[in-house]
Design a protein around this motif. Structure first.
Motif, mmCIF file in Angstrom:
data_model
loop_
_atom_site.group_PDB
_atom_site.id
_atom_site.type_symbol
_atom_site.label_atom_id
_atom_site.label_comp_id
_atom_site.label_asym_id
_atom_site.label_seq_id
_atom_site.Cartn_x
_atom_site.Cartn_y
_atom_site.Cartn_z
ATOM 1 N N ALA A 58 0.871 -1.476 0.103
ATOM 2 C CA ALA A 58 0.025 0.027 0.086
ATOM 3 C C ALA A 58 1.344 1.026 0.276
ATOM 4 O O ALA A 58 0.714 2.296 -0.803
ATOM 5 N N ALA A 61 1.675 2.414 -3.112
ATOM 6 C CA ALA A 61 0.826 2.939 -3.942
ATOM 7 C C ALA A 61 0.641 3.996 -4.205
ATOM 8 O O ALA A 61 0.218 4.755 -4.504
ATOM 9 N N LEU A 62 0.728 4.550 -2.092
ATOM 10 C CA LEU A 62 0.260 5.697 -1.896
ATOM 11 C C LEU A 62 1.547 6.870 -2.410
ATOM 12 O O LEU A 62 1.473 8.032 -1.981
ATOM 13 N N ARG A 227 -5.570 -2.878 -2.879
ATOM 14 C CA ARG A 227 -6.261 -2.182 -3.548
ATOM 15 C C ARG A 227 -7.427 -1.342 -2.341
ATOM 16 O O ARG A 227 -7.944 -0.026 -2.687
ATOM 17 N N THR A 229 -7.591 -1.169 0.845
ATOM 18 C CA THR A 229 -6.763 -0.595 1.888
ATOM 19 C C THR A 229 -5.689 0.694 0.991
ATOM 20 O O THR A 229 -6.273 1.923 1.418
ATOM 21 N N VAL A 230 -5.912 0.576 0.336
ATOM 22 C CA VAL A 230 -4.953 1.783 -0.367
ATOM 23 C C VAL A 230 -6.568 2.608 -0.844
ATOM 24 O O VAL A 230 -7.090 4.478 -0.814
ATOM 25 N N ARG A 231 -7.780 2.411 -1.727
ATOM 26 C CA ARG A 231 -8.627 3.558 -1.570
ATOM 27 C C ARG A 231 -9.386 4.180 -0.456
ATOM 28 O O ARG A 231 -9.738 5.096 -0.065
ATOM 29 N N GLU A 234 -6.686 6.593 0.397
ATOM 30 C CA GLU A 234 -6.724 7.741 -0.360
ATOM 31 C C GLU A 234 -8.339 8.348 0.389
ATOM 32 O O GLU A 234 -8.057 9.716 -0.037
#
Length: 268
Positions: A58, A61-62, A227, A229-231, A234
């Motif tokens: 994560a 991705a962040l 995905r 976790t990132v959503r 964010e």
């Protein structure tokens, strides 16, 4: 699993960072797991391995987002695992002790980190996060938490966790020992789990069926966890307990009918 420190695209890990290299607007992901039995075929650190893997991926991705790259703290590997106390190897610090640890971590991290997100890999920690993170938010700290969930997954040491571990740490999975445990839905066994512990429900410690698990399925499950976790991170929306949620999309407005000069109705 740890990413190589020579990998320049790897997330920055707090443990290997020198203090002058920490930015004044730093923010931190803290993986939290457990040390508890996961059936006869999975290692005791399964929840911790998964939480760390989700946090690291994560963070990667962040890194390109508007908040900048987060630091990933060392994994907190002890949680509230009293329901697994009937099995050798389980180490539980309980709800009260874990709550104190989380509270003090937030107070300390908040001296230099502008935002803190816990990434939880153990369902037994949920009550503690609700209490501790909710309390810290009332004190004004920018802290929230999220969990590593796989939609439709089984409860414990079944196909879901076994597949993910076959992807992350295949050498630690004793596949020859994998066998079904109690396969009823968690809601059906929860009263007995709370009252008598896991061993009274499943002598092997498995709640689910690990047979048929595979690394490829585990890769997909892990990607979905990351995905999600990132959503949530964010979106930055938390409920009263401090748990991150993805805001529901507003329902589309129904078309409004109007009547034109010719008497014909139109919708727009």
């Amino acid at each position: 699993m740890p990413l190589p420190r020579t990998d320049r695209s790897a997330p920055r890990e707090l443990a290997s960072t020198a203090w002058p290299d920490i930015s004044p607007d730093a923010w931190v992901l803290v993986p939290v797991g457990s040390t508890e039995q996961h059936g006869p075929h999975l290692p005791l650190d399964t929840d911790s391995v998964i939480a760390r893997a989700v946090a690291l991926r994560a963070a990667r991705a962040l890194a390109s987002g508007p908040a900048g790259p987060p630091l990933v703290a060392p994994t907190l590997a002890y949680g509230s695992s009293g329901e697994h106390a009937g099995f050798p190897g389980t180490v539980s610090i309980g709800h009260d002790a874990l709550a104190v640890v989380l509270v003090e971590m937030v107070r300390s991290l908040s001296l230099w980190a502008r935002r803190i997100v816990f990434v939880n890999g153990h369902g037994g920690n949920t009550r503690t996060f609700d209490d501790a993170v909710g309390r810290m938010r009332t004190e004004g700290h920018d802290v929230a938490w999220t969990c590593c969930e796989a939609p439709g997954g089984d409860a414990h040491a079944g196909r879901t966790e076994t597949s993910v571990m076959l992807h992350l740490a295949p050498a630690d999975v004793r596949t020859q020992r994998a066998a079904p445990g109690d396969t009823r839905p968690l809601a059906a066994v929860l009263p007995d789990l709370v009252a008598r512990g896991v061993r009274a429900v499943s002598p092997s410690g498995v709640l689910g069926d690990p047979t048929g698990a595979c690394a490829e399925e585990g890769r997909g499950l892990l990607e979905e966890m990351v995905r999600a976790t990132v959503r949530r991170i964010e979106a930055g929306t938390a409920d009263q307990r401090g748990r991150l949620v993805v805001p529901a999309r507003p329902a589309p407005r129904p078309p409004r009918a109007t009547t034109g000069p010719d008497g014909m109705k139109t919708e727009h």
